[in-house]
Write an enzyme that holds these catalytic residues in place. Sequence first.
Site, PDB file in Angstrom:
ATOM      1  N   THR A  67      12.505  -1.262  10.605  1.00  0.00           N
ATOM      2  CA  THR A  67      11.576  -0.537   9.745  1.00  0.00           C
ATOM      3  C   THR A  67      11.982   0.924   9.678  1.00  0.00           C
ATOM      4  O   THR A  67      13.054   1.305  10.162  1.00  0.00           O
ATOM      5  CB  THR A  67      10.118  -0.773  10.228  1.00  0.00           C
ATOM      6  N   LYS A  71      15.959   1.017   7.606  1.00  0.00           N
ATOM      7  CA  LYS A  71      16.169  -0.128   6.706  1.00  0.00           C
ATOM      8  C   LYS A  71      17.489  -0.067   5.926  1.00  0.00           C
ATOM      9  O   LYS A  71      18.098  -1.090   5.679  1.00  0.00           O
ATOM     10  CB  LYS A  71      14.998  -0.242   5.720  1.00  0.00           C
ATOM     11  N   ASN A  92      15.123  -5.721   6.144  1.00  0.00           N
ATOM     12  CA  ASN A  92      13.984  -5.542   7.056  1.00  0.00           C
ATOM     13  C   ASN A  92      13.993  -6.575   8.173  1.00  0.00           C
ATOM     14  O   ASN A  92      13.151  -6.530   9.051  1.00  0.00           O
ATOM     15  CB  ASN A  92      12.634  -5.553   6.295  1.00  0.00           C
ATOM     16  N   ASP A 108      10.613  -8.339   2.083  1.00  0.00           N
ATOM     17  CA  ASP A 108       9.452  -7.584   1.581  1.00  0.00           C
ATOM     18  C   ASP A 108       9.019  -8.052   0.187  1.00  0.00           C
ATOM     19  O   ASP A 108       7.830  -8.206  -0.085  1.00  0.00           O
ATOM     20  CB  ASP A 108       9.770  -6.081   1.532  1.00  0.00           C
ATOM     21  N   ALA A 135       9.403   4.407  -6.642  1.00  0.00           N
ATOM     22  CA  ALA A 135      10.786   3.917  -6.684  1.00  0.00           C
ATOM     23  C   ALA A 135      11.448   4.080  -5.317  1.00  0.00           C
ATOM     24  O   ALA A 135      12.630   4.399  -5.214  1.00  0.00           O
ATOM     25  CB  ALA A 135      11.570   4.655  -7.767  1.00  0.00           C
ATOM     26  N   GLY A 136      10.675   3.863  -4.263  1.00  0.00           N
ATOM     27  CA  GLY A 136      11.224   3.912  -2.904  1.00  0.00           C
ATOM     28  C   GLY A 136      11.642   2.510  -2.458  1.00  0.00           C
ATOM     29  O   GLY A 136      11.892   1.631  -3.289  1.00  0.00           O
ATOM     30  N   GLY A 137      11.676   2.307  -1.151  1.00  0.00           N
ATOM     31  CA  GLY A 137      12.138   1.032  -0.598  1.00  0.00           C
ATOM     32  C   GLY A 137      11.250  -0.135  -1.002  1.00  0.00           C
ATOM     33  O   GLY A 137      11.753  -1.218  -1.354  1.00  0.00           O
ATOM     34  N   GLY A 246      -2.271  -4.663   0.125  1.00  0.00           N
ATOM     35  CA  GLY A 246      -0.926  -4.812   0.694  1.00  0.00           C
ATOM     36  C   GLY A 246      -0.841  -5.649   1.957  1.00  0.00           C
ATOM     37  O   GLY A 246       0.266  -5.886   2.454  1.00  0.00           O
TER      38      GLY A 246
HETATM   39  P1  NAP Z   1       9.403   5.593   0.253  1.00  0.00           P
HETATM   40  O1  NAP Z   1      10.732   4.902   0.153  1.00  0.00           O
HETATM   41  O2  NAP Z   1       9.297   6.841   1.045  1.00  0.00           O
HETATM   42  O3  NAP Z   1       8.879   5.891  -1.264  1.00  0.00           O
HETATM   43  C1  NAP Z   1       7.751   6.651  -1.476  1.00  0.00           C
HETATM   44  C2  NAP Z   1       7.398   6.658  -2.964  1.00  0.00           C
HETATM   45  O4  NAP Z   1       6.184   7.410  -3.140  1.00  0.00           O
HETATM   46  C3  NAP Z   1       8.451   7.306  -3.859  1.00  0.00           C
HETATM   47  O5  NAP Z   1       8.519   6.626  -5.087  1.00  0.00           O
HETATM   48  C4  NAP Z   1       7.875   8.722  -4.051  1.00  0.00           C
HETATM   49  O6  NAP Z   1       8.283   9.343  -5.251  1.00  0.00           O
HETATM   50  C5  NAP Z   1       6.408   8.403  -4.144  1.00  0.00           C
HETATM   51  N1  NAP Z   1       5.591   9.592  -3.873  1.00  0.00           N
HETATM   52  C6  NAP Z   1       5.471  10.273  -2.710  1.00  0.00           C
HETATM   53  N2  NAP Z   1       4.637  11.328  -2.872  1.00  0.00           N
HETATM   54  C7  NAP Z   1       4.224  11.307  -4.175  1.00  0.00           C
HETATM   55  C8  NAP Z   1       3.351  12.121  -4.959  1.00  0.00           C
HETATM   56  N3  NAP Z   1       2.739  13.187  -4.411  1.00  0.00           N
HETATM   57  N4  NAP Z   1       3.157  11.786  -6.244  1.00  0.00           N
HETATM   58  C9  NAP Z   1       3.772  10.716  -6.777  1.00  0.00           C
HETATM   59  N5  NAP Z   1       4.609   9.906  -6.105  1.00  0.00           N
HETATM   60  C10 NAP Z   1       4.824  10.205  -4.809  1.00  0.00           C
HETATM   61  O7  NAP Z   1       8.315   4.602   0.844  1.00  0.00           O
HETATM   62  P2  NAP Z   1       8.290   3.007   0.820  1.00  0.00           P
HETATM   63  O8  NAP Z   1       8.964   2.480   2.020  1.00  0.00           O
HETATM   64  O9  NAP Z   1       8.722   2.519  -0.523  1.00  0.00           O
HETATM   65  O10 NAP Z   1       6.719   2.733   1.023  1.00  0.00           O
HETATM   66  C11 NAP Z   1       5.796   3.054   0.000  1.00  0.00           C
HETATM   67  C12 NAP Z   1       4.423   2.519   0.355  1.00  0.00           C
HETATM   68  O11 NAP Z   1       4.477   1.096   0.457  1.00  0.00           O
HETATM   69  C13 NAP Z   1       3.915   3.034   1.696  1.00  0.00           C
HETATM   70  O12 NAP Z   1       2.561   3.367   1.560  1.00  0.00           O
HETATM   71  C14 NAP Z   1       4.089   1.851   2.634  1.00  0.00           C
HETATM   72  O13 NAP Z   1       3.083   1.825   3.616  1.00  0.00           O
HETATM   73  C15 NAP Z   1       3.912   0.680   1.686  1.00  0.00           C
HETATM   74  N6  NAP Z   1       4.649  -0.518   2.161  1.00  0.00           N
HETATM   75  C16 NAP Z   1       3.919  -1.631   2.422  1.00  0.00           C
HETATM   76  C17 NAP Z   1       4.555  -2.771   2.866  1.00  0.00           C
HETATM   77  C18 NAP Z   1       3.730  -3.996   3.146  1.00  0.00           C
HETATM   78  O14 NAP Z   1       4.228  -4.911   3.812  1.00  0.00           O
HETATM   79  N7  NAP Z   1       2.517  -4.076   2.644  1.00  0.00           N
HETATM   80  C19 NAP Z   1       5.944  -2.784   3.046  1.00  0.00           C
HETATM   81  C20 NAP Z   1       6.664  -1.616   2.753  1.00  0.00           C
HETATM   82  C21 NAP Z   1       5.989  -0.482   2.326  1.00  0.00           C
HETATM   83  P3  NAP Z   1       9.615  10.268  -5.287  1.00  0.00           P
HETATM   84  O15 NAP Z   1      10.752   9.320  -5.447  1.00  0.00           O
HETATM   85  O16 NAP Z   1       9.393  11.136  -6.474  1.00  0.00           O
HETATM   86  O17 NAP Z   1       9.659  11.033  -3.994  1.00  0.00           O
END
Ligand code: NAP
Length: 280
Positions: A67, A71, A92, A108, A135-137, A246
């Site tokens: 995690t 990743k 993952n 995921d 557009a993150g992970g 989620g």
């Molecule tokens: P990440 O790679 O850090 O991506 C974060 C995303 O949020 C990016 O698209 C970022 O945009 C956007 N963001 C951050 N601050 C913002 C703001 N102020 N306004 C608009 N957009 C914003 O994170 P991730 O791993 O993809 O995880 C994202 C979420 O999914 C988290 O809350 C995590 O807990 C959840 N998640 C859940 C599971 C599950 O099993 N349910 C699994 C994985 C993740 P930019 O590109 O512009 O920075």
Amino acid sequence: MVEAKKYGLAGVMGWPVGHSRSPMLHGYWLQKYSLPGAYVLLPVQPERLPAALKGLAALGFAGCNVTIPHKVAAMELVDRVDPLARRIGAINTVVVEGDGTLTGYNNDGYGYVQSLRDTQPDWRADAGPALVLGAGGAARAIVASLVDAGARDLRICNRTPARAEAIAKAIGGPISVVPWERRNAAIADVALLVNTTSQGMSGQPPLDLDLAALSRNALVSDAIYIPLETPLLAAARARGNRTVNGLGMLLNQARPAFNAWFGVMPEITSELRRMIEATV
Ligand code: NAP
């Protein structure tokens, strides 16, 4: 005494990793299926990731989850990568093969699609346009799995457009990129709206999105599971939209990993769901 070779070992590598629900989840299944073994927290600093992964086989681990922040880096350190994980660009789950080599997977997106199917049995990926915010992970995994599930019109909208463009390029398929400034209008004709940004997570401000244009028939989902009902989901529910949180994604991504390590495809019981819900 249980023979060492029959005692299954797995864990989650992250930094920090103390907040992970995975030990509770896999521990529940080990007990439910009477399997001797343990699933442990593996706090591993980024610079020690190569040594930690290399040590899995010698320590008798069946594999592990990886995690944040490992990743992407872990994908380059395993011996082979499942094609879906390669498209996603991150892993993952790591499985230690019989010869001690490591294979990386990403469950995921499977977990996300399965969470929709569990709660909305009539859901179809090709029911209409889908808009993915972020557009993150998590977005990468969800977009790949929606394409594979048959989505015909997928739109990605991210604050930083270059990251959305990069996903569209890496994953391919019927994907377009919508400017962040157009997000309120872009939801007008969607059948599925997915938040994968961190906005709405506990400790973060709510996602800045106006649902006024959204059809009441659209399904609204959030990858976030802390809190279980994000401000986005609360607003969608209040205006009559169906919602999916989620937690199902988290629970479902764990099933194929448990199966690969311990040889049983485990079930998500209401008792397990309640147990995890009580911690969020
Ligand atoms: P990440 O790679 O850090 O991506 C974060 C995303 O949020 C990016 O698209 C970022 O945009 C956007 N963001 C951050 N601050 C913002 C703001 N102020 N306004 C608009 N957009 C914003 O994170 P991730 O791993 O993809 O995880 C994202 C979420 O999914 C988290 O809350 C995590 O807990 C959840 N998640 C859940 C599971 C599950 O099993 N349910 C699994 C994985 C993740 P930019 O590109 O512009 O920075």
